[in-house]
Design a protein around this motif. Structure first.
Motif, PDB file in Angstrom:
ATOM      1  N   MET A  56      -7.450  -0.498  -7.535  1.00 57.25           N
ATOM      2  CA  MET A  56      -6.493  -1.026  -6.266  1.00 57.25           C
ATOM      3  C   MET A  56      -5.647  -1.981  -7.578  1.00 57.25           C
ATOM      4  SD  MET A  56      -7.221   0.812  -4.097  1.00 57.25           S
ATOM      5  CE  MET A  56      -5.489  -0.088  -3.213  1.00 57.25           C
ATOM      6  N   THR A  57      -6.438  -2.627  -8.731  1.00 52.20           N
ATOM      7  CA  THR A  57      -4.913  -3.304  -9.541  1.00 52.20           C
ATOM      8  C   THR A  57      -5.218  -2.862 -11.034  1.00 52.20           C
ATOM      9  OG1 THR A  57      -5.105  -5.655 -10.573  1.00 52.20           O
ATOM     10  CG2 THR A  57      -7.466  -4.137 -11.169  1.00 52.20           C
ATOM     11  N   TRP A  82       2.633  -1.183 -12.107  1.00 48.36           N
ATOM     12  CA  TRP A  82       2.004   0.506 -12.718  1.00 48.36           C
ATOM     13  C   TRP A  82       2.942   1.573 -12.124  1.00 48.36           C
ATOM     14  CZ3 TRP A  82      -0.507   3.367  -7.554  1.00 48.36           C
ATOM     15  CH2 TRP A  82      -1.843   4.366  -8.524  1.00 48.36           C
ATOM     16  N   MET A 136       0.828  -1.668   0.150  1.00 51.32           N
ATOM     17  CA  MET A 136      -0.606   0.122   0.422  1.00 51.32           C
ATOM     18  C   MET A 136       0.692   1.415   0.052  1.00 51.32           C
ATOM     19  SD  MET A 136      -2.789   0.835  -0.161  1.00 51.32           S
ATOM     20  CE  MET A 136      -3.427   2.472  -0.716  1.00 51.32           C
ATOM     21  N   TRP A 192       2.173   1.480  -3.437  1.00 50.76           N
ATOM     22  CA  TRP A 192       0.539   1.500  -4.208  1.00 50.76           C
ATOM     23  C   TRP A 192       0.741   3.646  -4.001  1.00 50.76           C
ATOM     24  CZ3 TRP A 192      -4.162   3.984  -3.824  1.00 50.76           C
ATOM     25  CH2 TRP A 192      -4.902   3.340  -4.444  1.00 50.76           C
ATOM     26  N   SER A 224       0.798  -3.616  -8.875  1.00 45.75           N
ATOM     27  CA  SER A 224       1.385  -2.793  -8.246  1.00 45.75           C
ATOM     28  C   SER A 224       2.768  -1.919  -8.878  1.00 45.75           C
ATOM     29  CB  SER A 224       1.377  -1.810  -7.332  1.00 45.75           C
ATOM     30  OG  SER A 224       1.609  -2.401  -6.011  1.00 45.75           O
ATOM     31  N   LEU A 229      -3.811  -6.013  -2.195  1.00 47.69           N
ATOM     32  CA  LEU A 229      -4.607  -5.103  -2.764  1.00 47.69           C
ATOM     33  C   LEU A 229      -5.049  -5.320  -4.953  1.00 47.69           C
ATOM     34  CD1 LEU A 229      -2.124  -2.601  -2.577  1.00 47.69           C
ATOM     35  CD2 LEU A 229      -3.969  -3.097  -1.081  1.00 47.69           C
ATOM     36  N   ASP A 230      -4.552  -6.411  -5.233  1.00 52.76           N
ATOM     37  CA  ASP A 230      -5.403  -6.928  -6.043  1.00 52.76           C
ATOM     38  C   ASP A 230      -7.181  -7.337  -6.195  1.00 52.76           C
ATOM     39  OD1 ASP A 230      -3.202  -6.760  -8.205  1.00 52.76           O
ATOM     40  OD2 ASP A 230      -2.010  -7.325  -7.341  1.00 52.76           O
TER      41      ASP A 230
END
Length: 375
Positions: free
Chosen positions: A246-247, A202, A160, A163, A199, A239-240
């Protein structure tokens, strides 16, 4: 003359939404559906009232039923965020954040419950940061993002933390602070050791996009290559499991690659990248669809065609974007559309009728962003 093919839609096809009973645009529903929508809103309001009552009825101790309901509500909002306009979500987001903060401030919670509450508070604050960004308020967005990071830190949730750094990179990027965007992405990448979720992909794509805006071509290509390698190496994490915002699914990765490539000079692959992103969203699974990112892929396709020296296909690429309702004209989409407007002001296109028409439509589109709607 051959019959023109219809422009691709930015809405999921009928039956593919994954959200039964929810419309993805603000179009009125005729006939009996209007009454059904009213009933569904009343039922949803009653459910939220029941949730508030049960939360308060459990007193200062946070009970398992309340914690489970809060978790399910955060999961619902995370899944819905990329697919719905802000209007039906913002009130629920504010309320869930307020409840989770109250529990942490005034409730008696066990250490395990506190960690989960802090994680849920981090996710909710992150979504409110994105909402502030979507409304064109980067200052409030960064405030919410910093709160999300504090909550992630208190939850001791490594993924997190990373993220939120990605979220800060995104906010800075669309605010034109590309050096800061690159810095936040680099911070997040430095924190992904041991993180297994998407993440990590990302953050690498965020780094590529920020470096592209800064003109570092070598860094862009390196980050995009690392993102492709990371995609095969990272199984989903907790998280996914929340889904939605969140993914980082494959269509979104292709859009970011197209977005980064659109900045590069003399990039022959730009149109191919954008076409791949548009096709990916057209064929996306319902849970991977996002109207904002799909619109971004379409504007990247229009930019690639303009930069290649042709207006052919520009209107086709832009049509689904310019047809979006005012409630869907979030900050990132408006900024992307303005980039197309800037490209069409090139001296080559100033007197071209099709360029003039598209510029006029863009000006009308950007005159009514979602931030201008009454709230």
């Amino acid at each position: 003359m051959p019959t023109p093919s219809p422009s691709p839609s930015l809405e999921p096809s009928e039956g593919d939404s994954g959200f039964d009973g929810i419309e993805f645009t603000s179009r009125p529903v005729p006939g009996d559906n209007a009454g059904r929508d009213t009933l569904e809103r009343q039922v949803a309001m009653a459910a939220r009232r029941a949730f508030r009552f049960s939360a308060m009825a459990e007193g200062s101790n946070v009970g398992p039923e309340t914690l489970d309901e809060l978790h399910q509500e955060v999961r619902r909002l995370a899944a819905a965020y990329p697919q719905l306009p802000l209007a039906p979500l913002l009130g629920d987001l504010v309320e869930v954040q307020d409840l989770s903060f109250r529990f942490l401030e005034h409730g008696h919670v066990r250490p395990g419950q506190a960690r989960e509450l802090y994680l849920l508070s981090a996710i909710t604050s992150g979504m409110l940061a994105k909402a502030s960004h979507d409304l064109g308020d980067p200052r409030s967005a960064m405030t919410q993002a910093r709160t999300a990071y504090v909550c992630a830190d208190n939850a001791d949730h490594h993924a997190m933390r990373a993220w939120v750094r990605g979220l800060q990179s995104l906010i800075a990027y669309w605010d034109g602070r590309h050096q800061e965007s690159s810095k936040y992405a680099a911070r997040g990448i430095s924190q992904v050791g041991g993180v297994t979720g998407t993440s990590t992909v990302w953050l690498l794509c965020l780094q590529a996009r920020a470096d592209a805006a800064l003109g570092d071509v070598a860094a862009v290509r390196e980050s995009l290559a690392e993102a492709e390698q990371a995609r095969d190496a990272v199984p989903p994490d907790d998280l996914d499991e929340f889904g939605g915002i969140m993914t980082f699914p494959v269509p979104r990765q292709l859009y970011y690659a197209a977005d980064a490539t659109a900045w590069l000079p003399n990039a022959p692959e730009a149109e191919h990248q954008a076409e791949a992103a548009v096709a990916a969203y057209r064929q996306a699974e319902p849970e991977e669809w996002a109207f904002g990112d799909q619109a971004g892929a379409h504007t990247d396709l229009a930019l690639a065609r303009i930069h290649a020296g042709s207006l052919d296909g520009v209107d086709e690429a832009m049509r689904p974007v310019l047809d979006l309702s005012a409630g869907q004209r979030i900050n990132g989409i408006v900024a992307s559309v303005r980039q197309v407007h800037t490209a069409l002001r090139d001296p080559r296109w100033l007197t071209a009728p099709e360029a003039r028409t598209t510029r006029e439509e863009i000006e009308a589109f950007t005159a009514a962003p979602v931030a201008a709607l009454p709230r």
